[in-house]
Design an enzyme around this catalytic site. Structure first.
Site, PDB file in Angstrom:
ATOM      1  N   HIS B  16      -0.220   3.984  11.320  1.00  0.00           N
ATOM      2  CA  HIS B  16       0.116   2.790  12.107  1.00  0.00           C
ATOM      3  C   HIS B  16      -0.614   1.579  11.534  1.00  0.00           C
ATOM      4  O   HIS B  16      -1.435   1.689  10.626  1.00  0.00           O
ATOM      5  CB  HIS B  16      -0.204   2.979  13.603  1.00  0.00           C
ATOM      6  CG  HIS B  16      -1.636   2.794  14.003  1.00  0.00           C
ATOM      7  ND1 HIS B  16      -2.028   2.348  15.241  1.00  0.00           N
ATOM      8  CD2 HIS B  16      -2.785   3.007  13.302  1.00  0.00           C
ATOM      9  CE1 HIS B  16      -3.345   2.304  15.306  1.00  0.00           C
ATOM     10  NE2 HIS B  16      -3.834   2.688  14.156  1.00  0.00           N
ATOM     11  N   CYS B  35      -7.642  -2.826  10.812  1.00  0.00           N
ATOM     12  CA  CYS B  35      -6.508  -2.149  11.465  1.00  0.00           C
ATOM     13  C   CYS B  35      -5.195  -2.865  11.186  1.00  0.00           C
ATOM     14  O   CYS B  35      -4.119  -2.342  11.473  1.00  0.00           O
ATOM     15  CB  CYS B  35      -6.739  -2.069  12.978  1.00  0.00           C
ATOM     16  SG  CYS B  35      -8.210  -1.123  13.388  1.00  0.00           S
ATOM     17  N   HIS B  41      -2.735   2.534   7.894  1.00  0.00           N
ATOM     18  CA  HIS B  41      -3.761   3.567   7.800  1.00  0.00           C
ATOM     19  C   HIS B  41      -3.315   4.639   8.808  1.00  0.00           C
ATOM     20  O   HIS B  41      -2.183   4.568   9.300  1.00  0.00           O
ATOM     21  CB  HIS B  41      -5.152   2.998   8.109  1.00  0.00           C
ATOM     22  CG  HIS B  41      -5.304   2.500   9.500  1.00  0.00           C
ATOM     23  ND1 HIS B  41      -4.758   1.301   9.923  1.00  0.00           N
ATOM     24  CD2 HIS B  41      -5.892   3.043  10.589  1.00  0.00           C
ATOM     25  CE1 HIS B  41      -5.031   1.124  11.199  1.00  0.00           C
ATOM     26  NE2 HIS B  41      -5.711   2.161  11.636  1.00  0.00           N
ATOM     27  N   HIS B  43      -4.318   8.273  11.650  1.00  0.00           N
ATOM     28  CA  HIS B  43      -5.246   9.021  12.497  1.00  0.00           C
ATOM     29  C   HIS B  43      -4.710  10.422  12.801  1.00  0.00           C
ATOM     30  O   HIS B  43      -3.500  10.634  12.810  1.00  0.00           O
ATOM     31  CB  HIS B  43      -5.458   8.300  13.838  1.00  0.00           C
ATOM     32  CG  HIS B  43      -6.059   6.941  13.721  1.00  0.00           C
ATOM     33  ND1 HIS B  43      -7.368   6.747  13.356  1.00  0.00           N
ATOM     34  CD2 HIS B  43      -5.533   5.698  13.895  1.00  0.00           C
ATOM     35  CE1 HIS B  43      -7.626   5.440  13.330  1.00  0.00           C
ATOM     36  NE2 HIS B  43      -6.536   4.786  13.647  1.00  0.00           N
ATOM     37  N   ASP B  81       4.620  13.030  15.285  1.00  0.00           N
ATOM     38  CA  ASP B  81       3.812  13.723  14.271  1.00  0.00           C
ATOM     39  C   ASP B  81       4.344  13.474  12.857  1.00  0.00           C
ATOM     40  O   ASP B  81       5.548  13.618  12.600  1.00  0.00           O
ATOM     41  CB  ASP B  81       3.808  15.230  14.552  1.00  0.00           C
ATOM     42  CG  ASP B  81       2.826  15.954  13.637  1.00  0.00           C
ATOM     43  OD1 ASP B  81       1.744  15.403  13.360  1.00  0.00           O
ATOM     44  OD2 ASP B  81       3.155  17.068  13.196  1.00  0.00           O
ATOM     45  N   HIS B  82       3.432  13.137  11.955  1.00  0.00           N
ATOM     46  CA  HIS B  82       3.788  12.846  10.560  1.00  0.00           C
ATOM     47  C   HIS B  82       4.795  11.698  10.458  1.00  0.00           C
ATOM     48  O   HIS B  82       5.636  11.669   9.572  1.00  0.00           O
ATOM     49  CB  HIS B  82       4.292  14.112   9.845  1.00  0.00           C
ATOM     50  CG  HIS B  82       3.168  15.014   9.433  1.00  0.00           C
ATOM     51  ND1 HIS B  82       2.464  15.768  10.335  1.00  0.00           N
ATOM     52  CD2 HIS B  82       2.589  15.244   8.226  1.00  0.00           C
ATOM     53  CE1 HIS B  82       1.519  16.455   9.699  1.00  0.00           C
ATOM     54  NE2 HIS B  82       1.565  16.143   8.423  1.00  0.00           N
ATOM     55  N   GLU B 126      -7.939   8.337  19.634  1.00  0.00           N
ATOM     56  CA  GLU B 126      -7.525   7.788  18.338  1.00  0.00           C
ATOM     57  C   GLU B 126      -8.483   8.304  17.268  1.00  0.00           C
ATOM     58  O   GLU B 126      -8.092   8.648  16.158  1.00  0.00           O
ATOM     59  CB  GLU B 126      -7.541   6.262  18.391  1.00  0.00           C
ATOM     60  CG  GLU B 126      -6.910   5.614  17.187  1.00  0.00           C
ATOM     61  CD  GLU B 126      -6.773   4.113  17.359  1.00  0.00           C
ATOM     62  OE1 GLU B 126      -5.696   3.662  17.779  1.00  0.00           O
ATOM     63  OE2 GLU B 126      -7.758   3.379  17.097  1.00  0.00           O
TER      64      GLU B 126
END
Lengths: 136, 136, 136, 136, 136, 136
Positions: B16, B35, B41, B43, B81-82, B126
């Protein structure tokens, strides 16, 4: 307006002892046991600071975590980390540094620096098996 | 009738960035810092879904954890996810994917699929040091 | 002289994708699955750097942990944290950023800055369930 | 005969400070920083004791974990827990209680009580981010 | 060629008891204590499977973690999870299911399915405080 | 008077199965799946007991953690640890030992031994991914 709670974790490593100066050594030993060691012992304290409020629609933040991180560093970590709580933190010169009292002191150190409409809860781990929560 | 809260943990790994399209690049940098990296980047998000209600005396369950696990997979993990949250999750095409907003979106995705009398709280990590809680 | 291993943990949050530019999209999908998402996904990477050597009898240190912490920050965290590994870290412009390759790159970035007689092992967690170890 | 390693985790909470009595206060501050606080600080130390040897075909044990647990309690926990390491543990009256030296002292306290054919490694966490390993 | 170790974590929840059928009940009680409860007790076992070998320059993988995950599921989780180890896993009908023996059995179940040049180590946590490592 | 919550963590390792004796085997299988294994499976249960009340100004304690620890040991750990919950814990001879019901039983075992003005909440982890909370 919808409220959300944002939480930030921090740590500090400190020495302390538990005792009541109004009591005899024997009574202190009976009540506080090993925690009353006059030469001190210590802990890796883990702290979670939880702030509750509305989400700002412009930023998507309830509170900027960097601001909260810096506030915790200034008011708690710089004052408590690698310190002897009984001797080197003003509040504990006259207050027994139990996990309960440390949590209350941290809450009182942070509260004035948060906007009035925000809620504040402090969770303090003395060890992974013993911890306390305080919300004023 | 006694109420209990049952909790299920899940994870998703996503990319994100934080930014506000109404702002200049400079203002986005000033507010969101690292950010705001335009190349993204990411998480390992950890999610705890907590459902509150009475215990069914026939099964001993408040809610079958397998049903809750499958619901989280279908509505959250399969979608997040992913993935790149900004580009590939519908809600975040027009909403900044802060931890706060992600938690609200997850809550809104799950809420319609739970019986009306059940309470719902979402906790989203996060990172191990930054997390949020939302209960509608 | 007795040898001991000192370990320091660090973290960085980054985006990446896995793919081989010599392959077709279909082959990349077949081999790398979700990890091949062209829009990227991401992780909270956890890094443990282990340095092995004798204990200095004057300090009681094998290596000053503050020096090791600063070295990890300079060579790894500043370069990888909140970055897109494929696009923004030089080595991964031509090397697939699998956990294996990231660990090797970190080892090669740190090795020249440690004294020759010290051993070095890098452990990298991509998720709490997937991790790798590399010692040269 | 096949060898296996059995590991047992323990904890102790203690105060310490780092300093070298041969140095000036200024030099101690320069080298040990906050860890040199003369009023002490402290940690929740986590200890993993690993014993390597063959599996006894009669019991299925390499070493009875209860025996290992009791040995760690007697030789380490009873001596170190809720103590000031510098003042109240014999070895550290003349040895700087760095994580490295504490690990060596623990290894030397346990080694004589294990059968000769067993291997011994000690891992000591001073904090979740700083830890050491020693195997003699 | 450089070697690296890739690790995958899995879990299974099972019942077991420790006892030696060649012994009297009293001797079993004396040696195995509570673990000898004839009605069984149980654990959330955590398993780390570590595979060591060269990095394939084409994929950047030592071993595809998805293949390793599926192998662990097929050979260990499907056979052990939600089972009574003594009664329902073939090997433990004649072998005491201590953590040591369970680790050896898991290693022997996985070894034939890995390429010869790969190393294999199994770490098994019976509880967060008791664990074993076996590498053949 | 300010209230604070003090929490103590404990563990017990036990076998159980889920089933309803009023149902057919097929229905038990359909509802409880693997958890219905007649030979039992087991877990490392983790328990957090949270007690809420005022801080005693003389001791700085809400409740002496040693007293709470001993109470949990007497009423929960001694009764549940290394036991088969269905067969060896009185309450579960007629009550399905789901996480929900175990939490309620623990709460009811502890409640009579705490002063009336203290609040009590029990959190029970069946696995790191499944847990429940109950406060009466």
């Amino acid at each position: 307006m919808k409220k959300i709670t944002v939480c930030r974790k921090a740590t500090f490593n400190a020495a302390h002892r538990l005792y009541n100066p109004a009591w005899s050594d024997d009574k202190n030993d009976a009540i506080f046991g090993l925690c009353n060691n006059p030469s001190y012992h210590g802990h890796n304290y883990e702290l979670i600071v939880a702030v509750t409020g509305p989400i700002d629609p412009v930023t998507g933040y309830t509170m900027d975590m960097k601001v909260l991180k810096d506030l915790i560093k200034l008011k708690v970590e710089d004052a408590f980390d690698h310190k002897n709580l009984n001797e080197q933190v003003e509040e504990f010169k006259t207050l027994n540094p139990t996990a309960e009292n440390i949590a209350v002191v941290i809450w009182e150190r942070l509260r004035p620096h948060l906007a009035d409409q925000l809620g504040l809860e402090v969770t303090l781990y003395e060890t992974p098996r013993n911890f306390v929560k305080y919300s004023g």
